[in-house]
Design a protein around this motif. Sequence first.
Motif, mmCIF file in Angstrom:
data_model
loop_
_atom_site.group_PDB
_atom_site.id
_atom_site.type_symbol
_atom_site.label_atom_id
_atom_site.label_comp_id
_atom_site.label_asym_id
_atom_site.label_seq_id
_atom_site.Cartn_x
_atom_site.Cartn_y
_atom_site.Cartn_z
ATOM 1 N N ARG A 115 -65.353 -12.698 -31.196
ATOM 2 C CA ARG A 115 -65.739 -13.857 -30.373
ATOM 3 C C ARG A 115 -64.908 -13.874 -29.097
ATOM 4 N N ILE A 116 -65.569 -14.074 -27.964
ATOM 5 C CA ILE A 116 -64.876 -14.168 -26.686
ATOM 6 C C ILE A 116 -64.297 -15.569 -26.545
ATOM 7 N N LEU A 117 -62.994 -15.658 -26.414
ATOM 8 C CA LEU A 117 -62.322 -16.947 -26.305
ATOM 9 C C LEU A 117 -62.441 -17.500 -24.885
ATOM 10 N N PRO A 118 -62.388 -18.814 -24.723
ATOM 11 C CA PRO A 118 -62.383 -19.394 -23.372
ATOM 12 C C PRO A 118 -61.106 -18.992 -22.642
ATOM 13 N N PRO A 119 -61.146 -18.898 -21.315
ATOM 14 C CA PRO A 119 -59.986 -18.402 -20.543
ATOM 15 C C PRO A 119 -58.682 -19.134 -20.834
ATOM 16 N N TRP A 120 -58.749 -20.435 -21.132
ATOM 17 C CA TRP A 120 -57.502 -21.177 -21.384
ATOM 18 C C TRP A 120 -56.827 -20.785 -22.700
ATOM 19 N N ASN A 121 -57.501 -19.988 -23.493
ATOM 20 C CA ASN A 121 -56.900 -19.491 -24.742
ATOM 21 C C ASN A 121 -56.484 -18.026 -24.664
ATOM 22 N N TRP A 122 -56.529 -17.445 -23.480
ATOM 23 C CA TRP A 122 -56.282 -16.018 -23.352
ATOM 24 C C TRP A 122 -54.809 -15.635 -23.509
ATOM 25 N N GLY A 125 -54.862 -13.648 -26.450
ATOM 26 C CA GLY A 125 -55.821 -12.551 -26.431
ATOM 27 C C GLY A 125 -57.191 -13.029 -25.988
ATOM 28 N N ILE A 126 -58.014 -12.084 -25.563
ATOM 29 C CA ILE A 126 -59.356 -12.427 -25.078
ATOM 30 C C ILE A 126 -60.329 -12.632 -26.235
ATOM 31 N N PHE A 127 -60.100 -11.926 -27.339
ATOM 32 C CA PHE A 127 -61.045 -11.949 -28.457
ATOM 33 C C PHE A 127 -60.393 -12.504 -29.724
ATOM 34 N N ALA A 128 -61.243 -13.015 -30.595
ATOM 35 C CA ALA A 128 -60.812 -13.446 -31.928
ATOM 36 C C ALA A 128 -61.800 -12.901 -32.946
ATOM 37 N N ARG A 129 -61.268 -12.368 -34.030
ATOM 38 C CA ARG A 129 -62.133 -11.871 -35.106
ATOM 39 C C ARG A 129 -62.845 -13.043 -35.774
ATOM 40 N N GLU A 130 -64.135 -12.872 -36.021
ATOM 41 C CA GLU A 130 -64.891 -13.908 -36.728
ATOM 42 C C GLU A 130 -65.868 -13.231 -37.686
ATOM 43 N N TYR A 131 -65.987 -13.813 -38.877
ATOM 44 C CA TYR A 131 -66.899 -13.269 -39.882
ATOM 45 C C TYR A 131 -68.083 -14.208 -40.097
ATOM 46 N N PHE A 132 -69.248 -13.612 -40.170
ATOM 47 C CA PHE A 132 -70.455 -14.300 -40.623
ATOM 48 C C PHE A 132 -70.690 -13.848 -42.058
#
Length: 259
Positions: A115-122, A125-132
């Motif tokens: 998942r691409i994180l919003p810029p204020w959370n960078w 890191g830019i990405f966060a692992r997410e599971y469906f």
Amino acid sequence: MNKKRKRLLCYASGAMRGIYYAGVMRALDEAGIIFSDIAGISVGSTSAAWHAAGQAGDVLRAWEALESYRFSYHPFLNTGRSKNLDWLIGNVSLPQLDLQALQESGICLHVAASRILPPWNWKTGIFAREYFRFEGDFDCEEALAALRASCYMPFVNGVFSALTIDGRWYLDGGLTGRIPLDCADPNTFEEIWIAVSSSRGIAELEQINLKRYPETQFVLITPSEDIPIGRTQINAERFQITALLGYFDTKKKIETLHS
């Protein structure tokens, strides 16, 4: 092997080298080894879905259908039979997935995406692992979207493009790690099988401290020789050779466990 054991099967990323997994699942299917959970990242997510749906015998034909096309490195270059990766997955591969069989399988499917994180959370890191996760009577369109998201490689699907699910933006699951071992607590499984088809995946696997889980038996399946297919190569003959390699590597691993 005891079919009632709680087992997790992990399919790593690998792009077109993921055809190796077609042989892996065929060998596991022939051996009657049943998994309660199957997880996948990137091309491994589609392999996980095929396996969970009981289509080990169909997956090679789905890959071979790609030979009618050429790999395009950007949607702008989609002309005639040249198509980008997401188009190929959405229009050639996934339509052959038996979603009803997947729903009725009783297997929990874990699909990893980044998942691409919003810029204020960078700062983290830019990405966060997410599971469906899909099990039982799930939404089929959501499952197809999750599989596409897991395989949505940057740049080849558009320079600033990503796949949107419920207002969130996703890219290839491999951007946050190539092995889906974190789909659940490893300690909850008696056995964990991990199939890896790429050299980078093997390097990542070697960095995992499996000794942290002393109660869990790990079975690792990796290529016994160099895989003959390139990362973005479409070639039916090489698909077959690579799938056979996965098949015989897995059969040998199973035989070793029985010896």
